[in-house]
Motif scaffolding. Structure first.
Motif, PDB file in Angstrom:
ATOM      1  N   UNK A 232       0.844  -1.202   0.000  1.00 46.41           N
ATOM      2  CA  UNK A 232       0.000   0.000   0.000  1.00 46.41           C
ATOM      3  C   UNK A 232       0.879   1.253   0.000  1.00 46.41           C
ATOM      4  N   UNK A 233       0.591   2.184  -0.852  1.00 46.01           N
ATOM      5  CA  UNK A 233       1.370   3.430  -0.895  1.00 46.01           C
ATOM      6  C   UNK A 233       0.500   4.537  -1.480  1.00 46.01           C
ATOM      7  N   UNK A 234       1.024   5.755  -1.444  1.00 42.69           N
ATOM      8  CA  UNK A 234       0.308   6.905  -1.990  1.00 42.69           C
ATOM      9  C   UNK A 234       0.639   7.037  -3.470  1.00 42.69           C
ATOM     10  N   UNK A 235      -0.355   6.909  -4.300  1.00 43.43           N
ATOM     11  CA  UNK A 235      -0.133   6.918  -5.744  1.00 43.43           C
ATOM     12  C   UNK A 235       0.172   8.307  -6.300  1.00 43.43           C
ATOM     13  N   UNK A 236      -0.065   9.340  -5.474  1.00 46.41           N
ATOM     14  CA  UNK A 236       0.167  10.690  -5.978  1.00 46.41           C
ATOM     15  C   UNK A 236       1.497  11.283  -5.533  1.00 46.41           C
ATOM     16  N   UNK A 237       2.367  10.491  -4.884  1.00 45.09           N
ATOM     17  CA  UNK A 237       3.591  11.097  -4.361  1.00 45.09           C
ATOM     18  C   UNK A 237       4.491  11.619  -5.477  1.00 45.09           C
ATOM     19  N   UNK A 238       4.556  10.920  -6.609  1.00 48.67           N
ATOM     20  CA  UNK A 238       5.420  11.364  -7.707  1.00 48.67           C
ATOM     21  C   UNK A 238       4.887  12.639  -8.367  1.00 48.67           C
ATOM     22  N   UNK A 239       3.583  12.826  -8.302  1.00 54.45           N
ATOM     23  CA  UNK A 239       2.980  14.020  -8.888  1.00 54.45           C
ATOM     24  C   UNK A 239       3.512  15.288  -8.227  1.00 54.45           C
ATOM     25  N   UNK A 240       3.912  15.168  -6.965  1.00 52.78           N
ATOM     26  CA  UNK A 240       4.404  16.331  -6.223  1.00 52.78           C
ATOM     27  C   UNK A 240       5.918  16.308  -6.051  1.00 52.78           C
ATOM     28  N   UNK A 241       6.596  15.523  -6.899  1.00 53.09           N
ATOM     29  CA  UNK A 241       8.054  15.568  -6.964  1.00 53.09           C
ATOM     30  C   UNK A 241       8.800  14.579  -6.103  1.00 53.09           C
ATOM     31  N   UNK A 242       8.096  13.654  -5.456  1.00 54.18           N
ATOM     32  CA  UNK A 242       8.757  12.677  -4.596  1.00 54.18           C
ATOM     33  C   UNK A 242       8.957  11.371  -5.371  1.00 54.18           C
ATOM     34  N   UNK A 243      10.140  11.262  -5.973  1.00 52.05           N
ATOM     35  CA  UNK A 243      10.401  10.106  -6.815  1.00 52.05           C
ATOM     36  C   UNK A 243      10.537   8.839  -5.981  1.00 52.05           C
ATOM     37  N   UNK A 244      10.158   7.735  -6.609  1.00 54.88           N
ATOM     38  CA  UNK A 244      10.342   6.432  -5.980  1.00 54.88           C
ATOM     39  C   UNK A 244      11.762   5.937  -6.246  1.00 54.88           C
ATOM     40  N   UNK A 245      12.334   5.184  -5.329  1.00 51.86           N
ATOM     41  CA  UNK A 245      13.670   4.643  -5.584  1.00 51.86           C
ATOM     42  C   UNK A 245      13.623   3.568  -6.659  1.00 51.86           C
ATOM     43  N   UNK A 246      14.708   3.448  -7.400  1.00 56.83           N
ATOM     44  CA  UNK A 246      14.805   2.369  -8.376  1.00 56.83           C
ATOM     45  C   UNK A 246      15.118   1.075  -7.651  1.00 56.83           C
ATOM     46  N   UNK A 247      15.037  -0.034  -8.361  1.00 58.23           N
ATOM     47  CA  UNK A 247      15.333  -1.335  -7.757  1.00 58.23           C
ATOM     48  C   UNK A 247      16.772  -1.409  -7.275  1.00 58.23           C
ATOM     49  N   UNK A 248      17.675  -0.700  -7.942  1.00 65.84           N
ATOM     50  CA  UNK A 248      19.096  -0.737  -7.572  1.00 65.84           C
ATOM     51  C   UNK A 248      19.422   0.270  -6.477  1.00 65.84           C
ATOM     52  N   UNK A 249      18.516   1.219  -6.236  1.00 64.38           N
ATOM     53  CA  UNK A 249      18.716   2.219  -5.193  1.00 64.38           C
ATOM     54  C   UNK A 249      17.511   2.188  -4.267  1.00 64.38           C
ATOM     55  N   UNK A 250      17.617   1.483  -3.155  1.00 65.51           N
ATOM     56  CA  UNK A 250      16.466   1.287  -2.282  1.00 65.51           C
ATOM     57  C   UNK A 250      15.940   2.551  -1.626  1.00 65.51           C
TER      58      UNK A 250
END
Length: 383
Positions: A232-250
């Motif tokens: 479960x997570x907030x689906x709108x976090x990237x919309x406001x500039x909070x990028x998700x980490x890549x698989x190689x960068x946790x």
């Protein structure tokens, strides 16, 4: 001082050890360099709340008062520590600085401001919050404004109207960023590799309630349930500039629970930015080429174990800086590898949470100490 066990540290881990030693009938002495029990919790910023619920954050023998709610505040937790220590009359001595702990014979020689003493067993329960990590960013030490670690942040008031950047997006970094919006905006939060933010109440319940439910389900169902909750997570976090980490960068080691940061960014009070590469005067030069003039920088960049100041042994470390432990006798053994009689409590901060783990680690340490003391007694010639 003729106790069998010395416990260094009178925070939550040290108190958990004192409780287990009392139960086992083993003589002990708890010391701490501070003048107050749980000193880390005595000076934290007022808005802080536990990231873990009341269900897994209390000592075995004392639950939280109902008025503390699901997520007790830092101030409430500190009062809880004081109440617990007072109720059980633990053998605690404050204002004692440890200078050196070194092996001697079948035990440990301890040099402190109280003098020199020998103990068969020593528990290090000093944790890591007394040893903040300062980021190695060129020019930061020469920054002309205010530059502090999160360890020394006690509230937003000194930063009123200032241009502030928080470096680091773990729970403390997020908490401080949101806290600062009371007195200034926009607050910049530097995010290096991404951030994970999850609901504080996934599917309507705290994570720990789901963990309690999973514990009573068949293992396969329980694992499925916890995976569902953790997804479960907030689906709108990237919309406001909070990028998700890549698989190689946790990204952040501990996901932040709650959407306060997202809401603050939505309101224009917080601005996520790239990591600073260097500082030139009061200007931060970021990895994406952006530049920001600042009045203050707060480094929420984590901590390392508080062992280097007193532990006089050579040891191998794990990736977090803790000495390796001997896991042959017990899968979660607390004894430091190669050093009988030296134990670590207050190490693991994940899973059900640090406070829950402190109870588990303390019980295992005392179980191992009891066996060691019996072994030493059997080796002592009868008189």
């Amino acid at each position: 001082m003729n106790e069998d066990v010395l416990v260094i540290g009178a925070g939550p881990a040290g108190l958990a050890c004192a409780y287990e030693l009392e139960r086992a009938g083993i003589s002990y002495r708890v010391i701490d360099r501070a003048q107050v029990i749980g000193s880390t919790w005595a000076s934290l910023y007022p808005s802080l709340r536990l990231n873990t619920t009341r269900f897994f954050s209390h000592f075995k023998a004392k639950k939280f008062p109902l008025r503390y709610g699901l997520f007790p505040s830092g101030k409430q937790y500190h009062q809880y520590l004081l109440d617990f220590a007072r109720e059980y009359h633990f053998n605690i001595h404050l204002g004692v600085e440890v200078y050196r702990v070194a092996p001697e014979g079948e035990g440990w020689r301890v040099e402190s401001s109280e003098g020199t003493a020998w103990y068969p067993c020593v528990i290090s329960a000093t944790g890591r919050f007394g040893n903040p990590i300062w980021p190695d960013i060129p020019g930061l030490r020469e920054f002309p404004g205010t530059a502090i670690h999160a360890h020394d942040y006690h509230g937003p008031e000194p930063f009123a109207g200032q241009r502030v950047m928080v470096i680091g997006n773990g729970p403390s970094g997020v908490d401080i960023t949101v806290d600062l919006t009371q007195v200034t905006s926009p607050v910049l939060i530097s995010i290096r590799s991404g951030i994970i933010m999850r609901p504080r109440y996934p599917y309507g319940l705290p994570k720990h309630v789901w963990m309690m439910i999973a514990d009573i389900l068949p293992e396969k169902w329980g694992q499925w349930l916890l995976h569902k909750v953790e997804s479960a997570r907030y689906k709108d976090q990237e919309r406001y500039g909070f990028k998700l980490p890549s698989d190689r960068q946790p990204g952040s080691a501990v996901p932040y629970r709650g959407r306060e940061l997202i809401d603050a960014a939505k309101a224009g009070k917080v601005k996520p930015v790239a990591a600073p590469l260097r500082f030139e005067g009061n200007v931060a030069h970021l990895a994406d080429g952006e530049q920001y003039a600042l009045d203050a920088v707060i480094a929420a960049t984590g901590y390392q174990p508080v062992l280097h100041t007193y532990l006089d042994i050579e040891y191998e470390c794990d990736e977090e800086g803790w000495p390796l432990r001997d896991l042959e006798a017990h899968p979660n053994g607390r004894e430091v590898k190669g050093y009988p009689g030296l134990y670590l409590v207050g190490v693991f901060y994940k899973g059900k949470g640090a406070m829950y783990n402190f109870n588990v680690e303390a019980a295992i340490a005392v179980e191992q100490i009891k066996a060691r003391l019996a072994q030493l007694k059997a080796q002592t010639p009868a008189t």
